[in-house]
Design an enzyme around this catalytic site. Structure first.
Site, PDB file in Angstrom:
ATOM      1  N   ASP A 167     -22.489  -3.696 -31.262  1.00  0.00           N
ATOM      2  CA  ASP A 167     -23.682  -2.928 -30.906  1.00  0.00           C
ATOM      3  C   ASP A 167     -23.375  -2.041 -29.705  1.00  0.00           C
ATOM      4  O   ASP A 167     -24.168  -1.930 -28.770  1.00  0.00           O
ATOM      5  CB  ASP A 167     -24.855  -3.859 -30.601  1.00  0.00           C
ATOM      6  N   LYS A 196     -42.825 -18.181 -32.394  1.00  0.00           N
ATOM      7  CA  LYS A 196     -43.072 -18.719 -33.722  1.00  0.00           C
ATOM      8  C   LYS A 196     -42.788 -17.658 -34.777  1.00  0.00           C
ATOM      9  O   LYS A 196     -42.976 -16.466 -34.545  1.00  0.00           O
ATOM     10  CB  LYS A 196     -44.526 -19.189 -33.853  1.00  0.00           C
TER      11      LYS A 196
END
Length: 248
Positions: free
Chosen positions: A157, A60
């Site tokens: 990355d 969440k």
């Protein structure tokens, strides 16, 4: 903030065994693929600065003000991982993505599990590498990057921690969660989700206004910084310092 060992995903298809590590955009786990009877690595989208985990495993957003941003990044993570899966990027030095799915209100992708450790761990444990060995590894990653770039994608990355060693001692480039498709003509990318690891990120990754005009040279800078780490055992200086003062 991570999934517990024993957690089942996809109706029991995968069972989380252990947490391998976390970054700014996700958590990586070692998992057991019950159907096939083998281990895999699973990358979970989880923005550590904006997300929390419920007791039932669901992810969440911590503050309502960040909901739209996290949802946008999650969708991009999922869509780009799905693109990598569907494009069948087969190269001996690139990890294979075998599954992509959504669960726990977030996104996941499944990769081959590489058990030889990372180049970062190797250098931290044994110290700087001899130049011939360092160049052997770098040439393998060059081959992987050539393959990625020829398909109009960027890794964005690249660093020793994202380069694993397989059982034969060959390098495997992993963690394409921030990978981007780019336009070869103007360098525009399909997303602003990038990894900015200090020492490995070139100047353009920290420019005001986000990232919209990266080219393969961004990955090449990170490749050079990776070689620096392999040869010296030290984290490379940040790009701004290199730009102002050069290398030590």
């Amino acid at each position: 903030m991570k999934l517990s060992a024993g957690t089942l995903l996809q109706g029991g298809k995968y069972r989380i065994e252990e947490h391998l590590g976390s970054g700014g955009f996700g958590c990586t786990y070692k998992a057991y693929y019950n159907t096939m009877g083998c281990y895999v690595a699973i990358k979970e989208f989880f923005v550590k600065d904006f997300c929390n985990r419920e007791e039932d495993g669901r992810v969440k957003v911590a503050t309502k003000g960040k909901t739209e941003l996290v949802e946008k990044l999650r969708n991009k993570f999922f869509n780009e991982a799905r693109t990598l899966f569907s494009s069948k990027m087969y190269h001996s030095n690139i990890v294979r993505v075998s599954d992509v799915f959504e669960e726990n209100d977030t996104a996941y992708y499944v990769m081959d599990y590489i058990d030889g450790g990372s180049l970062s761990g190797l250098v931290d444990r044994d110290g700087p590498l001899a130049e011939p060995k360092a160049l052997e590894y770098i040439r393998e990653i060059c081959s992987a990057l050539e393959y990625v770039h020829s398909r109009n994608r960027l890794h964005l990355d690249l660093k020793p921690g994202n380069i694993m060693l397989d059982s034969a001692g060959h390098t495997i480039l992993i963690d394409f969660g921030t990978s981007k498709q780019y336009d070869e003509v103007n360098g525009e990318n399909t997303s602003t989700l990038v990894g900015q690891t200090p020492g490995y990120a070139p100047l353009e990754m920290s420019q005001r206004g986000g990232v919209s005009h990266f080219t393969p040279s961004t990955d090449i800078y990170s490749l050079g910084a990776t070689l620096y780490k392999l040869l010296t055992g030290e984290r490379p200086p940040e790009a701004s310092e290199v730009n102002e003062n050069g290398l030590p």
